[in-house]
Write a protein that holds these residues in place. Structure first.
Motif, mmCIF file in Angstrom:
data_model
loop_
_atom_site.group_PDB
_atom_site.id
_atom_site.type_symbol
_atom_site.label_atom_id
_atom_site.label_comp_id
_atom_site.label_asym_id
_atom_site.label_seq_id
_atom_site.Cartn_x
_atom_site.Cartn_y
_atom_site.Cartn_z
ATOM 1 N N GLN A 42 0.829 -1.206 0.000
ATOM 2 C CA GLN A 42 0.000 0.000 0.000
ATOM 3 C C GLN A 42 0.866 1.259 0.000
ATOM 4 N N ARG A 43 1.960 1.208 0.767
ATOM 5 C CA ARG A 43 2.860 2.360 0.800
ATOM 6 C C ARG A 43 3.523 2.583 -0.558
ATOM 7 N N LEU A 44 3.956 1.508 -1.211
ATOM 8 C CA LEU A 44 4.574 1.626 -2.536
ATOM 9 C C LEU A 44 3.581 2.158 -3.568
ATOM 10 N N GLN A 45 2.339 1.696 -3.494
ATOM 11 C CA GLN A 45 1.320 2.178 -4.423
ATOM 12 C C GLN A 45 1.059 3.665 -4.217
ATOM 13 N N LEU A 46 1.072 4.102 -2.963
ATOM 14 C CA LEU A 46 0.889 5.519 -2.671
ATOM 15 C C LEU A 46 2.053 6.335 -3.218
ATOM 16 N N ILE A 47 3.270 5.843 -2.997
ATOM 17 C CA ILE A 47 4.458 6.533 -3.519
ATOM 18 C C ILE A 47 4.401 6.609 -5.033
ATOM 19 N N ASN A 48 4.021 5.505 -5.669
ATOM 20 C CA ASN A 48 3.887 5.481 -7.126
ATOM 21 C C ASN A 48 2.874 6.521 -7.601
ATOM 22 N N SER A 49 1.755 6.588 -6.909
ATOM 23 C CA SER A 49 0.708 7.536 -7.272
ATOM 24 C C SER A 49 1.198 8.979 -7.149
ATOM 25 N N LEU A 50 1.962 9.253 -6.076
ATOM 26 C CA LEU A 50 2.484 10.611 -5.879
ATOM 27 C C LEU A 50 3.501 10.970 -6.960
ATOM 28 N N ARG A 51 4.373 10.012 -7.317
ATOM 29 C CA ARG A 51 5.352 10.264 -8.383
ATOM 30 C C ARG A 51 4.645 10.503 -9.717
ATOM 31 N N LYS A 52 3.647 9.686 -9.983
ATOM 32 C CA LYS A 52 2.899 9.815 -11.239
ATOM 33 C C LYS A 52 2.242 11.184 -11.323
ATOM 34 N N GLN A 53 1.616 11.621 -10.235
ATOM 35 C CA GLN A 53 0.951 12.913 -10.234
ATOM 36 C C GLN A 53 1.961 14.045 -10.396
ATOM 37 N N ALA A 54 3.130 13.912 -9.776
ATOM 38 C CA ALA A 54 4.162 14.938 -9.908
ATOM 39 C C ALA A 54 4.636 15.053 -11.358
ATOM 40 N N LEU A 55 4.805 13.903 -12.033
ATOM 41 C CA LEU A 55 5.221 13.917 -13.443
ATOM 42 C C LEU A 55 4.146 14.561 -14.324
ATOM 43 N N LEU A 56 2.896 14.170 -14.097
ATOM 44 C CA LEU A 56 1.806 14.742 -14.893
ATOM 45 C C LEU A 56 1.718 16.254 -14.676
ATOM 46 N N THR A 57 1.897 16.696 -13.438
ATOM 47 C CA THR A 57 1.854 18.129 -13.132
ATOM 48 C C THR A 57 2.982 18.867 -13.832
ATOM 49 N N TYR A 58 4.171 18.256 -13.838
ATOM 50 C CA TYR A 58 5.317 18.887 -14.498
ATOM 51 C C TYR A 58 5.055 19.101 -15.986
ATOM 52 N N GLY A 255 14.627 0.965 -1.342
ATOM 53 C CA GLY A 255 13.514 1.351 -2.200
ATOM 54 C C GLY A 255 13.927 2.337 -3.285
ATOM 55 N N GLU A 256 13.258 2.263 -4.411
ATOM 56 C CA GLU A 256 13.477 3.222 -5.495
ATOM 57 C C GLU A 256 12.266 3.265 -6.410
ATOM 58 N N THR A 257 12.139 4.366 -7.139
ATOM 59 C CA THR A 257 11.122 4.479 -8.185
ATOM 60 C C THR A 257 11.832 4.812 -9.489
ATOM 61 N N TYR A 258 11.337 4.264 -10.596
ATOM 62 C CA TYR A 258 11.973 4.539 -11.880
ATOM 63 C C TYR A 258 10.966 4.405 -13.011
ATOM 64 N N LEU A 259 11.358 4.912 -14.174
ATOM 65 C CA LEU A 259 10.517 4.922 -15.363
ATOM 66 C C LEU A 259 11.142 4.051 -16.441
ATOM 67 N N ILE A 325 5.802 3.181 -14.717
ATOM 68 C CA ILE A 325 6.357 3.780 -13.510
ATOM 69 C C ILE A 325 6.299 2.725 -12.406
ATOM 70 N N VAL A 326 7.438 2.493 -11.748
ATOM 71 C CA VAL A 326 7.564 1.385 -10.811
ATOM 72 C C VAL A 326 8.164 1.879 -9.498
ATOM 73 N N ALA A 327 7.588 1.425 -8.388
ATOM 74 C CA ALA A 327 8.151 1.650 -7.053
ATOM 75 C C ALA A 327 8.460 0.291 -6.444
ATOM 76 N N GLU A 328 9.705 0.092 -6.017
ATOM 77 C CA GLU A 328 10.124 -1.220 -5.521
ATOM 78 C C GLU A 328 10.921 -1.081 -4.234
ATOM 79 N N ILE A 329 10.857 -2.133 -3.423
ATOM 80 C CA ILE A 329 11.681 -2.246 -2.227
ATOM 81 C C ILE A 329 12.069 -3.708 -2.062
#
Length: 389
Positions: A42-58, A255-259, A325-329
């Motif tokens: 659940q935490r990784l999915q939340l992080i992924n969602s936040l990263r995705k929204q930040a990219l879309l906003t940019y 943990g890391e997130t990447y595209l 977009i992937v968030a992993e630990i």
């Protein structure tokens, strides 16, 4: 016989209790492990969602700014005037692109990489120089403060008549064979084919910028009669993407997130590599496959390093392309808390087991004493002499 029977019963009871406590421990451990993995997922999915929204906003912000400037009456007017100057010079004196490069590149008093510092060439009676003096400081400040790399103005015929950076694409004819297949040219061509629409390119190496990974966004400029006057282009570096994807809060040690793009090459840098992995590192995991197919979820898989991880995946669609977009630990780190609980749980279960055995032993002892007393009473009764009649 009674003592042997009671001992056997006690041993059977001890075995049953051992099996009961072991199975209970396994069940509780399994329950805690699944709960911890669910919380991590659940935490990784939340992080992924936040990263995705930040990219879309940019990208939405960049698109909004591009649209604003492409509709700016002053800039549209200058674009029309620059087009006329280009056509007039081509008709009367020669190649306008070669002349611009001679003045702003070859004779630029600033070293390569700092050509943007030249504002006024000092050439008298040059309307282009006058427009450059008027526009360049504003454009240079804009790209610097907004974190862009370059801004370019291109004629409808594909001639780059202005650039902040003054790289090799300044003055270039983008529809010539030597430029036609470059990232800038293909983005320009798509913009001209869809007037009024913001075009976003995928990340690709761009040779004029030192072969650095680059993104272009472009939009046509038109006059009041909807006549297309050219294309405004912003060149975006990948620095902003790196900052978004490398935000470490909540990611722990592993943990890391990447595209990853549709060619399975990374579109952002790995946290664990010393050199850039953008367009260098290939990642083909089941999570990437699912994301590029338009799915989102969580999987337990080996990552691109071969390490078992908990992987939350999603996708982002831009214009004509898609990124995973992937968030992993690491799975081991995700279960760190459970590992500590396991030791405490084992100790607690062992204590309860010992107490239970002790209680059974005491009950067994009382039972043996009672049975022995009863046996003695029976034996005493049987040994009394017979009374005469």
């Amino acid at each position: 016989m009674v003592r042997k029977l009671s001992l056997r019963l006690w041993l059977i009871t001890a075995l049953i209790l051992a099996l009961l406590f072991i199975s209970s421990g396994i069940f509780i451990t399994h329950l805690l492990t699944n709960r911890q993995l669910d919380e991590s997922a659940q935490r990784l999915q939340l992080i992924n969602s936040l990263r995705k929204q930040a990219l879309l906003t940019y990208f939405e912000t960049a698109s909004t700014e591009l649209t604003f400037w492409s509709l700016n009456p002053k800039l549209v007017s200058k674009q029309a005037e620059l087009n006329a100057l280009w056509d007039n010079y081509a008709a009367t004196q020669g190649d306008p692109g070669a002349r611009l490069r001679e003045v702003y590149v070859e004779k630029n008093p600033h070293p390569k990489g700092q050509y943007r510092e030249l504002v006024d060439t000092g050439i008298k009676n040059s309307r282009y120089n006058e427009i450059h003096v008027e526009l360049h400081p504003m454009a240079r400040r804009f790209v610097t403060e907004r974190g862009y790399y370059d801004a370019l103005l291109i004629t409808p015929n594909g001639n780059t008549l202005y650039s902040v950076e003054k790289e090799a694409d300044f003055g270039a004819a983008l529809l010539d064979d030597s430029w036609r297949d470059t990232l800038l040219s293909t983005t320009f061509q798509r913009a001209m084919a869809t007037p009024g629409k913001v075009i976003i390119s995928d990340i690709a190496h761009y040779q004029p910028s030192g072969d650095a990974p680059t993104i272009f966004i472009a939009r046509t400029m038109s006059n009041k009669n909807d006549q297309v006057l050219g294309v405004l282009v912003f060149q975006l570096p990948t620095d902003e993407l790196r900052q978004i994807m490398h935000f470490k809060a909540g990611m722990g040690e592993s943990g890391e997130t990447y595209l990853v793009g549709q060619d399975y090459l990374m579109r952002s840098d790995s946290r664990f590599e010393s050199s850039s992995t953008v367009l260098q590192k290939q990642v083909e995991t089941p999570a990437i496959e699912n994301a590029l197919a338009g799915n989102a979820g969580v999987m337990h898989i080996p990552d691109y390093r071969g390490i078992p991880v908990l992987s939350a995946y999603d996708y982002i669609d831009f214009d004509t392309f898609r990124w995973a977009i992937v968030a992993e630990i690491d799975r081991a780190e995700a279960l760190n808390k459970v590992s500590g609980i396991h030791a405490s749980l084992a100790g607690l279960m062992a204590l309860f087991y010992v107490l239970a055995l002790g209680s059974v032993w005491l009950i067994r002892g009382d039972d043996i004493e009672s049975q022995e007393a009863l046996s003695l009473m029976l034996d005493t009764d049987n040994n009394e002499p017979e009374q005469p009649i």
